[in-house]
Enzyme design. Sequence first.
Site, mmCIF file in Angstrom:
data_model
loop_
_atom_site.group_PDB
_atom_site.id
_atom_site.type_symbol
_atom_site.label_atom_id
_atom_site.label_comp_id
_atom_site.label_asym_id
_atom_site.label_seq_id
_atom_site.Cartn_x
_atom_site.Cartn_y
_atom_site.Cartn_z
ATOM 1 N N HIS A 188 38.703 8.063 83.807
ATOM 2 C CA HIS A 188 39.508 9.596 83.188
ATOM 3 C C HIS A 188 40.312 10.792 83.807
ATOM 4 O O HIS A 188 40.930 10.577 84.347
ATOM 5 C CB HIS A 188 38.209 9.693 82.098
ATOM 6 C CG HIS A 188 37.594 11.320 83.407
ATOM 7 N ND1 HIS A 188 37.978 12.502 83.614
ATOM 8 C CD2 HIS A 188 36.094 11.201 83.750
ATOM 9 C CE1 HIS A 188 37.031 13.097 84.144
ATOM 10 N NE2 HIS A 188 36.013 11.802 85.088
ATOM 11 N N CYS A 198 33.118 10.076 89.806
ATOM 12 C CA CYS A 198 34.294 9.459 87.979
ATOM 13 C C CYS A 198 34.789 9.215 89.209
ATOM 14 O O CYS A 198 35.100 9.609 90.130
ATOM 15 C CB CYS A 198 34.416 9.940 86.815
ATOM 16 S SG CYS A 198 33.285 10.378 85.503
#
Length: 206
Positions: A163, A180
């Site tokens: 992301h 992430c």
Amino acid sequence: MANGDETDLVRELQARLRQLKLMTSAPTGFYGSKTTAAVKTFQSQHGLGATGTVDEATWRKIQELSRKPTDEELRPPTTNEVAAPDPRCMQGRVLCISKESRTLAWMIDGKVVSSMDVRFGSENTPTREGLFQVEWKAKDWTSTIYHTPMPYSMFFSQGQAVHYSADFAARGYAGASHGCVNVRDKVKLSALFDQVKVGDKVVVYW
């Protein structure tokens, strides 16, 4: 310094090896296969034992033949050079993510379509390595655990996702994610988000 180390001194070593034209990729601070190969080459050129490990004699010689790196040399703003793809990236539609070069390459049938800089989790919240697939996508998402925005999220492993990160865009590699794969180029990621489908492969490797 040796394979597997991750320190600011390794970052300085890599910047000096770049000055000596023995490395092309941007310093990451992680001592991996590319750094080992560059050190071996340097040692061979200067009559030192080609171990790939930096001992005192090797470090002295590297310092003698290079200068103290600038801040920009240590953390260059330029895009990282894409690593050699993992064999698992060579077939189909794949997000091919290298921890060593800190890059994400979007590959289709073995060809790189686009690439971008990425950063990963810290030691306490590491990004998982292995073969995954895109489980679901969300253009506008906020972390339910950390309450931070995660635009253009592509989830691949138990809450870990590729992301956009405003923090990465602002601070670069001075920070880390909570596991992430952070991207700092919003425009590139937006285009990638539109191309990636649920079920596409994700490979995270050193």
